[in-house]
Design an enzyme around this catalytic site. Structure first.
Site, PDB file in Angstrom:
ATOM      1  N   GLY A 633       0.785  -1.232   0.000  1.00  0.00           N
ATOM      2  CA  GLY A 633       0.000   0.000   0.000  1.00  0.00           C
ATOM      3  C   GLY A 633       0.806   1.265   0.000  1.00  0.00           C
ATOM      4  O   GLY A 633       0.281   2.327   0.344  1.00  0.00           O
ATOM      5  N   GLU A 634       2.072   1.184  -0.336  1.00  0.00           N
ATOM      6  CA  GLU A 634       2.913   2.380  -0.410  1.00  0.00           C
ATOM      7  C   GLU A 634       3.535   2.471  -1.790  1.00  0.00           C
ATOM      8  O   GLU A 634       3.978   1.461  -2.351  1.00  0.00           O
ATOM      9  CB  GLU A 634       4.011   2.339   0.663  1.00  0.00           C
ATOM     10  CG  GLU A 634       3.466   2.364   2.088  1.00  0.00           C
ATOM     11  CD  GLU A 634       4.576   2.334   3.119  1.00  0.00           C
ATOM     12  OE1 GLU A 634       5.672   2.861   2.810  1.00  0.00           O
ATOM     13  OE2 GLU A 634       4.359   1.802   4.205  1.00  0.00           O
ATOM     14  N   ALA A 635       3.590   3.687  -2.297  1.00  0.00           N
ATOM     15  CA  ALA A 635       4.036   3.879  -3.685  1.00  0.00           C
ATOM     16  C   ALA A 635       5.471   3.405  -3.889  1.00  0.00           C
ATOM     17  O   ALA A 635       5.791   2.766  -4.892  1.00  0.00           O
ATOM     18  CB  ALA A 635       3.903   5.358  -4.065  1.00  0.00           C
ATOM     19  N   LYS A 637       7.175   1.166  -2.296  1.00  0.00           N
ATOM     20  CA  LYS A 637       7.286  -0.289  -2.270  1.00  0.00           C
ATOM     21  C   LYS A 637       6.853  -0.880  -3.608  1.00  0.00           C
ATOM     22  O   LYS A 637       7.512  -1.778  -4.154  1.00  0.00           O
ATOM     23  CB  LYS A 637       6.429  -0.854  -1.135  1.00  0.00           C
ATOM     24  CG  LYS A 637       6.940  -0.484   0.260  1.00  0.00           C
ATOM     25  CD  LYS A 637       6.076  -1.109   1.343  1.00  0.00           C
ATOM     26  CE  LYS A 637       6.618  -0.772   2.729  1.00  0.00           C
ATOM     27  NZ  LYS A 637       5.820  -1.394   3.803  1.00  0.00           N
ATOM     28  N   ILE A 638       5.763  -0.385  -4.126  1.00  0.00           N
ATOM     29  CA  ILE A 638       5.307  -0.851  -5.435  1.00  0.00           C
ATOM     30  C   ILE A 638       6.348  -0.536  -6.494  1.00  0.00           C
ATOM     31  O   ILE A 638       6.646  -1.348  -7.377  1.00  0.00           O
ATOM     32  CB  ILE A 638       3.957  -0.199  -5.787  1.00  0.00           C
ATOM     33  CG1 ILE A 638       2.892  -0.599  -4.757  1.00  0.00           C
ATOM     34  CG2 ILE A 638       3.507  -0.583  -7.186  1.00  0.00           C
ATOM     35  CD1 ILE A 638       1.575   0.112  -4.942  1.00  0.00           C
TER      36      ILE A 638
END
Length: 1725
Positions: A633-635, A637-638
């Protein structure tokens, strides 16, 4: 007992006050009650009291009547809920009835209080007013008496007591009042409220009346219809049907249909304006009492209704009738009735607003009353009319469509449109509109049900238009203060209504866009069950405990697994655990993989690397990849996960994408497409062209193939990529909802923007389509009689399109006209709401108009006209930037211009002084202070909040900011405010995912380049330093293989370095790069490409310090970090070194650069170039070889000898060392693009001499290069034999040039090539070589001698020969010159020291003396120095290089023919390490003499032919045995052609002709050298073919002296035992050519000799002297002729030979004697 003694106490009190005379009955009745014996309760049964109303004092309970002696009434009344029966009721109520009749206040009040308690405590049960009810007469009578207690003389206390009793009676659940008693109660309360003189009493009565009505209607809502009545069943069914209609949607309606004919707005307004109440009632009746085209009667049917409904509706009907009384005295009644009706309608529960009976009563009774009130002249009545109508509109509209269609024009539009309408009534309507405009659903419903219906008026649009007109009415300056205040209030109220409309539409749009699904915990039911299963087992095993821990806290879970040795402490082991273990929470897996710590990051890399994507389509690979985990849910990390996926996919599918950035962008595009295509809340949908455009970049080569993108689009649209397991959505439908939400949430996390697919040009057709759809559904199903409750979000767009421009005009006019702060604030609220709404609906044109209008009202562009309201506009703009920055989009440029102007105004005193020019100082200071406040934190927040913008908006923001900054930089002096802000927000946004940051950087980079190129060095230095800081900040981010973003970050430095003309800037750039390398060298990957490009540009700099600094770092990088640096940027590294090698400032740097190139070549040969995963697939490392070779090739033409020599040596060494690894195509490329270009300056030389006196280095380099090239060709002959044609073409093209040095160089190289490599030539190679020589011999024939120089201009200066050095076959030949200027062209065949021969032989020298009158036209006259032609110095000065080469070539031929010593083999011939030096072409004293271009051309051709003869001579001496018969014949033909041409020019007749025009001491122009050389070689070839005795070198044996022993006939006649057919044929041809040639020469000589007897002309002797060398050579050659051939053709030879016996030339005689001795002696007996 105290609780039950209230009756006794009341009676005792009453007894004290009553007298026996006046109230005997009362006294008796009281006494009877008090004196009566205790009564036993005769009833054994008990009753179950019903629940009491809110007025009851306690909970009802089961009460048993007392028995025995203790069961008196007093005792019974002590129990609440005890019901008096029969005589007990009479016993208790009789005194009260008598007390009410007395009218005595002291008696009356206790009686009223006692009755109140009896009813309140539920001691009285009955149904007054109900026929057949319990205790009806008694209770009805007592109620009437209570009502009669109130008259004009009643005190307030009595009235209050009466009201209390009446309210208790109405509220009681046992004492149930119905019918007339109920109406009587209502009537009494009415009278008290209307006529009481006490305000308290009036208020109390009004409150109690309101409460009574509320109780009645609440009781009606809970009442149950009796089942025995069939008609009642029908009624309730209808009511139920009404109730079910609450969920009606577009396409659903009731079973019954009602046709309604709408009256026009103008008609209704006309009727109302004329006070035509009957006409209005008729119009209303047409709506209310007509159904299905038939007249119906509405009203209450008492027979088919429950008691509760009948009582409530009876009261409702009464109130409606009372509200219609128009008498002046009854105005209060009408007002009170309307007020009660409004309260009644508001109090009905929402579920009952559709009740059939209630709606029917409203239509039957209320609407007529409302109609009357709406046209009343009384402001109060009209105000209540607006209140009731607002309630109907807000709560009952679904059943009153037709009726509302009448009242909106009548009440609202009439008041708004009418300019003469009373102000107070207009204000009432506006206040009502302020309220109803806050209901968004009501506004949408009005629009849908009226504006979208063809037969209905556009009520919504008319209403907004009317409000806009009111708000735009200009303020009348002449009006009195009261009127002005009223006008202001009206305008303000109308403006508030418009603002409320926009806000309501915003609320409705948000509510409809908000997903109805609730966001759950992201976990599928199956996973929850699995988790519970693991947890509820009490952690049966360590693994289960570890899994449970991981599902709560993944980092600690992994640590637990490792500590318990369940998983090895390696990234690969943990990755395998995450992939293969069941019951792991996939959301936690994704969260762990996205961590940025070292170990989790390594695990993520191992996890991705463990997945194989080879051969997978891109979308299939993403589907497979996302099966194992959920994206976190974190940019960031994606972003890390998608980067690694892109790298892995490109590694598994090389060649599909140019670099990994393309796959990275495509991965995000697929995620966005998946969200867009399969989320129902996303609108409009992305088209295929949008998807393709999303993946396109400015470079067409750097995006995915269009076909691939189309396939991916079709696949994703057809089949969704599940972000959750499919099992998570099974079971309940509600479980599927988080899937779509997850998609949208993912896009929100990443701050991505889905592309717009609908342009503004599509808005109108789209709106029309929605309107048509809505109209069709409403009309085709004939449901105009029922309000349709709209739910479609698209309808809001239509509403805004209908009224948006009108609203914008209203807000704008208000801002222009009004100085009133509340009005200005309302306008600003309208602007804000309009901007947000148009943004949310995608109405770009209108949004742009709203924003630009708001910006215009800031007046920052015109500070002189600024007012405080303009500051409010600026504040609103900044608030919008902070709260809803997404709305601004393409208007950011204008917004940021405002910020820039604001900063300029507040920081520049001269500009600040112009604010509010001409107005008072106090106002001016206030405005300036307000501007400074806005320039502080509010303006700063505009930039700080940029971090919250989605992808498209942030790119637009940066684009706009850079545009504003560019304008600032153009100002004088330049401003850097926006440039500073751009740098600041770059830091705010640098944390965005790389896909978005790449788009931002594209904008920023161009602007930094522009700023870095600014004329003001301070600006440029700031821009470059900021660029450096950003570069260093971004290089902190790790970059994976095959990505190129680091390179993109540093590219602005490259452009600036190449384009900047400032030494300071260029030096700063180099310093920045050096600092960047030193601090971030370990993290640089693709950035090395830009680094080398910057250093490459630095290598071309004119400033030595920059070059040295740059090269120092390049050298350090390559020596210390070669393996890290090179790879994908190896080409850039090589180019950089080549540029440094080419620098003209320092030859030391050039030499070091060449040395570094050699180091790079060694690494390349060792296979130590890492290379990128996407490098081109060339054979071995050929892709990397070429730039080095090409660069070295360019360096061979460097003016500096040490650089040139070094480059040439390294180039050929490199090719010689590594050539065995090269492929055939690469060899071809090397020759054509590396080696041959070295000789372009030679090959493409013009008519003028190529090598000037200062170009000695070029001559030496060319000779050496050609020799190295030929050696290279011979070394790798097997690999490069196919390159022989272009190589020969190069050499022979040069041989055809007129420049003597070019010819010498090229043909010397040709000879060298033949000598060194001829033994490797194939048959086809020899064919090609001989064909080339033949063509060259034809092309270079000096045909000019046959016309102009030969006959027409015999006096033209000829070729002069002198001392000369010629370089052939690696040897140096020297010709000697005699003292008198003559040179000996031949060495005596009989003796090497025959000086007489040398002295008497013809000289080829020609002086430059010209006789007067003999000069030909077009030939330049000689200088005065030509008179010294007899002197040797003059001859030597006139010699040219070409002449000397010619002489040396001849000398070389004769020396080699005389030598009997064998030469070394071809393989032993060394190539000179450096080319020998040629003398000057012209002696210093002769350099001022000019020569005609034609003469230069002839000389060049002569030299060329001599060298060609030398080449042929080398072939026939070394490789004759390797040649085939056709090739040998070809050589003979070439030689014969050359000899015949020279002989024809040297014929006796031509020579004599030319001698006639020149002095006797000077020889004529001739080609004797060519003829002599050709004759020698030709005879050698023919003898070699026809004789069988050759030495090892292939040279003919020649006698050493005239006394040599006879040659034995055996040797002369030895032949091979057998000959092949071809050899026999060849010998025949050679014999024929030999005999023919010798006979021709002898015949010409004999003919000339025979003329001597006839004439004694000295010309003949001179001719014989000139031609004697040729004759001698032929005679010598005949000495070696095959004896058999000589004997066979003795008849031809002998007559000719005898004629030469008398020849005066001694050398001819000597040669003739040798011939006789060799050939004829053997024939003698």
């Amino acid at each position: 007992m105290a609780a039950g003694g209230f009756v006794s106490r009341a009676f005792e009190s009453m007894l004290k006050e009553c007298s026996s005379k006046k109230n005997p009955d009362l006294q008796k009745s009281i006494q009877t009650y008090l004196d009566s014996p205790k009564q036993r309760n005769q009833h054994s049964s008990s009753t179950e009291p019903r629940p009491g109303d809110g007025s009851s004092t306690g909970d009802t309970q089961h009460v048993s009547k007392p028995t025995g002696l203790s069961g008196t009434i007093t005792t019974a009344l002590a129990n609440a809920g005890y019901t008096l029966e029969g005589a007990e009721v009479e016993l208790v109520l009789n005194p009260l009835r008598l007390a009410f009749e007395t009218k005595n206040l002291k008696i009356l009040e206790p009686a009223l209080d006692c009755l109140h308690k009896l009813i309140a405590y539920d001691h009285l049960e009955g149904d007054p007013g109900l026929d057949g009810g319990k205790n009806v007469p008694l209770f009805t009578d007592i109620l009437n008496m209570v009502c009669n207690c109130v008259d004009n003389s009643s005190t307030d206390s009595t009235i209050l007591q009466v009201l209390k009793v009446l309210l208790t009676a109405v509220a009681s659940t046992k004492f149930r009042v119905h019918g007339e008693p109920l109406l009587g109660i209502i009537r009494v309360c009415y009278n008290i409220t209307l006529h009481s003189k006490s305000p308290i009493t009036q208020a109390t009565s009004k409150a109690m009346l309101t409460q009574m009505i509320s109780i009645l209607f609440r009781r009606m809502e809970t009442d149950v219809v009796p089942t025995s009545s069939g008609s009642a069943d029908h009624t309730e069914a209808a009511s139920s049907s009404d109730h079910n209609d609450n969920g009606t949607t577009l396409g659903d309606a009731l079973n019954w249909v009602k046709d309604t004919t709408f009256a026009s707005i103008e008609e209704l307004q006309k009727l109302a304006g004329g006070a035509d109440l009957k006409g209005l009632e008729a119009a209303l009746d047409n709506v209310v009492h007509v159904e299905n085209g038939k007249k119906i009667t509405r009203g209450i049917d008492l027979e088919n209704m429950s008691l509760g409904k009948r009582d409530a509706l009876l009261v409702f009907r009464t109130l409606c009738k009372m509200s219609k009384k128009e008498d002046t005295d009854d105005t209060k009644t009408q007002i009170l009735s309307l007020e009660l009706l409004q309260g009644l309608l508001e109090g009905v529960s929402h579920s009952f607003t559709k009740n059939f009976h209630l709606i029917d009563s409203v239509k039957a009774y209320l609407l007529s009353a409302l109609l009357q009130a709406s046209v009343s002249q009384s402001a109060v009545i009209f105000q209540y009319a607006t209140g009731i109508f607002s309630v109907l509109l807000l709560r009952y509209r679904e059943s009153l469509k037709g009726e509302i269609g009448v009242f909106i024009p009548l009440i609202i539009l009439r008041s708004l449109d009418g300019s003469d309408f009373p102000v107070n009534q207009k204000m009432s309507v506006l206040r009502m509109l302020e309220k109803i405009c806050k209901d968004p659903q009501m506004l949408v419903d009005v629009y849908v049900n009226y504006d979208c219906d063809h037969e209905a008026p556009n009520l919504f649009q008319r209403m907004v238009t009317a409000l806009s007109k009111i708000a735009q009415v200009p303020q009348n300056a002449d009006s009195n203060p009261v009127a002005a205040n009223q006008t202001t209030s009206i305008k303000s109220s109308s403006l508030q209504c418009l603002v409320n409309i926009l806000k309501s539409l915003i609320d409705w749009e948000k509510s409809k866009r908000q997903p109805e699904r609730n966001r759950r915990g992201d976990r599928a039911p199956e996973e929850e069950l699995a988790r519970e299963s693991v947890e509820t087992k009490g952690h049966e095993s360590t693994m289960a405990a570890a899994i449970s821990e991981f599902n709560r806290q993944p980092v600690k879970g992994i640590e637990n697994l490792i500590s318990n040795k369940l998983v090895e402490n390696t990234p690969a082991s943990v990755a395998q655990f995450l992939r293969n273990t069941l019951n792991l929470d996939k959301a936690m897996i994704g969260d762990y993989l996205g961590q940025q710590e070292e170990f989790p990051l390594a695990v993520m890399h191992a996890y991705v690397d463990s997945v194989t994507f080879s051969g997978m389509k891109f979308d299939t690979a993403i589907r497979e990849f996302l099966k194992g985990f959920y994206l976190p849910g974190e940019a960031h990390k994606i972003d890390r996960i998608m980067e690694k996926f892109a790298e892995r996919y490109c590694a598994d599918n090389p060649g599909l994408f140019m670099n990994a950035d393309i796959a990275y962008v495509l991965a995000y595009a697929v995620i966005m497409l998946n969200t867009d295509a399969h989320d129902p809340m996303v609108w409009p949908k992305m088209s295929k062209s949008d998807f393709i455009r999303m993946n396109n970049t400015y470079n067409p080569e750097e995006h995915a193939p269009i076909k691939l993108l189309e396939e991916i689009y079709d696949s994703i649209v057809k089949e969704e990529i599940k972000m959750r397991d499919e099992a998570a959505g099974t079971g309940k439908d509600s479980k599927q909802k988080p899937e779509g939400e997850e998609r949208g949430h993912l896009v929100s996390i990443l701050k991505l923007s889905l592309p717009k697919t609908k342009s503004s040009s599509d808005a109108k057709p789209q709106s029309e389509a929605i309107i048509k759809q809505t109209q069709a559904i409403i009309q085709n199903r004939a449901k105009r009689g029922i309000f349709y409750t709209a739910q479609e979000i698209e309808l809001v767009r239509l509403m805004v399109e209908a009224v948006g421009w009108s609203l914008l005009a209203t807000f704008s006019v208000t801002m222009e006209q009004s100085e009133d702060k509340p009005m200005v604030i309302l306008s600003m609220e309208g602007f804000s709401a309009g901007i947000y709404l148009t943004y949310a609906l995608g109405m770009d044109t209108m949004r742009f108009a709203f924003v630009t209008s708001l910006i215009r009202f800031t007046f920052l562009h015109s500070p002189k006209e600024m007012r405080i309201k303009n500051v409010e506009a600026l504040r609103t703009l900044f608030d919008l930037c902070n709260v809803e920055p997404d709305c601004l989009q393409d208007t950011w440029n204008a917004v940021l211009e405002c910020v820039s102007r604001l900063e300029h105004i507040t920081t520049t005193p001269a500009v600040a002084a112009t604010v509010m020019h001409g107005l008072n100082q106090i106002s001016k200071e206030a405005v300036l202070q307000a501007l400074k406040e806005q320039a502080g934190k509010p303006a700063e927040q505009v930039f700080v909040n940029s971090e919250k913008l989605p992808s498209n908006s942030i790119v637009e923001f940066f684009t706009a900011l850079c545009g504003v900054s560019a304008e600032e930089l153009k100002q004088s002096p330049a401003r850097i405010f926006s440039l500073q802000r751009a740098v600041e927000i770059s830091y705010y946004n640098i944390a965005r995912i790389r896909m978005v940051w790449a788009r931002i950087w594209t904008v920023l980079a161009n602007h930094f380049i522009s700023a870095g190129s600014h004329a003001d060095e301070k600006v440029a230095v700031y821009a470059i330093d900021s660029l450096r800081q950003l570069g260093m900040k971004y290089l902190e981010h790790a970059e994976l293989t095959s990505f190129t973003f680091q390179n993109d970050i540093l590219k602005p430095f490259v452009v600036l370095m190449r384009n900047s003309r400032s030494e300071t800037i260029r030096s700063l750039i180099v310093d920045c790069i050096v600092q960047l390398i030193k601090s971030k060298v370990a993290g640089i990957k693709s950035g090395w490409q830009s680094v080398f490009m910057i250093f490459t540009a630095a290598a071309d700099d004119d400033l030595e310090s920059i070059i040295e600094k740059a090269f120092e770092n390049v050298e350090q990088i390559l020596l210390e970090r070669f393996d890290q640096v090179v790879g994908d940027c190896f080409m850039d590294c090589i180019n950089c070194l080549i540029r440094f090698a080419n620098n003209k400032t320092s030859h030391h740097i050039s030499l070091k650069a060449v040395a570094l190139l050699r180091i790079c070549e060694n690494r390349l040969a060792e296979g130590r170039i890492p290379g990128g995963a996407l490098k081109p697939t060339n054979v071995d490392a050929e892709y990397y070889w070429f730039p080095m070779l090409a660069g070295l090739s360019d360096l061979t033409s460097d003016l500096r000898p040490e650089v040139r020599s070094c480059a040439l040596e390294v180039l050929f060494d490199l090719v010689n060392e590594r050539g065995r690894k090269f492929s055939t195509p690469f060899w071809e490329s090397i020759f054509h693009r590396v080696l041959f270009p070295i000789f372009d300056h030679v090959r493409h030389a013009g008519e003028e001499s190529l090598f000037s006196a200062g170009d000695e280095w070029l001559r030496e380099s060319s000779i050496h290069s050609l020799q190295l090239l030929c050696n290279l060709f011979n070394t790798f002959y097997k690999e490069v034999c196919f390159m022989l044609p272009p190589l020969l073409s190069l050499l022979l093209d040069c041989a055809k040039k007129t420049d003597q040095m070019v010819v010498s160089i090229s043909l010397s190289a040709l000879v060298h090539l033949i000598e060194v490599g001829g033994n490797q030539f194939s048959e086809s190679d020899w064919d090609l070589l001989l064909k080339s020589i033949r063509d060259a011999s034809y092309t270079t024939q000096p045909l000019e001698l046959l016309n102009e120089l030969g006959l027409e201009n015999p006096m033209n200066p000829s070729i002069a020969l002198g001392d000369l050095k010629v370089y052939t076959s690696g040897e140096v030949r020297q010709f000697d010159s005699t003292d008198n200027g003559k040179i000996s062209p031949l060495a005596s065949l009989s003796s090497g020291n025959n000086s007489s021969t040398r002295d008497t032989n013809a000289s080829l020298s020609q002086d430059h003396h010209q006789e007067s009158g003999l000069q030909s036209e077009g030939v330049p006259s000689p200088s005065d120095k030509a008179q010294k032609s007899a002197e040797a110095a003059s001859l030597q000065r006139s010699q040219t290089i070409g002449q000397r080469i010619m002489g040396n070539m001849m000398d070389n031929i004769f020396l080699r023919s005389r030598s009997a010593k064998a030469k070394s083999g071809t393989s032993d011939i060394p190539a000179p390490s450096s080319p020998p030096k040629l003398p000057e072409a012209v002696e210093p004293e002769a350099k001022d003499e000019e020569e005609s271009p034609l003469m230069t051309t002839v000389r060049g051709k002569c030299i060329t032919q001599l060298i060609l003869l030398g080449a042929i001579d080398g072939i026939q001496k070394r490789y004759w045995e390797n040649l085939k018969e056709p090739q040998k014949i070809a050589i003979m033909d070439i030689l014969l052609s050359l000899v015949e041409f020279a002989a024809s020019y040297n014929s006796y007749s031509n020579l004599r002709t030319r001698m006639q025009h020149i002095p006797a001491e000077r020889p004529p122009l001739n080609l004797l050298r060519q003829e002599l050389a050709g004759t020698c070689i030709y005879l050698d070839v023919l003898h070699k073919t026809t004789s069988g005795f050759n030495d090892n070198n292939g040279q003919l044996l020649e006698p050493k002296s005239s006394h040599d022993t006879d040659v034995s006939s055996d040797n002369n006649g030895s032949e091979l035992a057998e000959h092949s057919y071809e050899e026999t044929k060849l010998e025949g041809i050679a014999e024929e050519k030999l005999v023919s040639f010798c006979a021709q020469v002898l015949r010409d000589t004999s003919d000339l000799q025979s003329t001597i007897g006839e004439t004694s002309s000295m010309d003949i002797h001179r001719v014989l002297d000139l031609r004697s060398p040729v004759i001698v050579k032929v005679l010598k050659g005949m000495c070696f002729m095959n004896n058999k051939i000589f004997r066979n053709h003795l008849g031809v030879f002998y007559p000719l030979l005898t004629k030469l016996i008398c020849c005066d030339q001694m050398d001819i005689r000597g040669a003739l004697g040798d011939l006789f001795r060799v050939q004829l002696k053997a024939l003698l007996p």
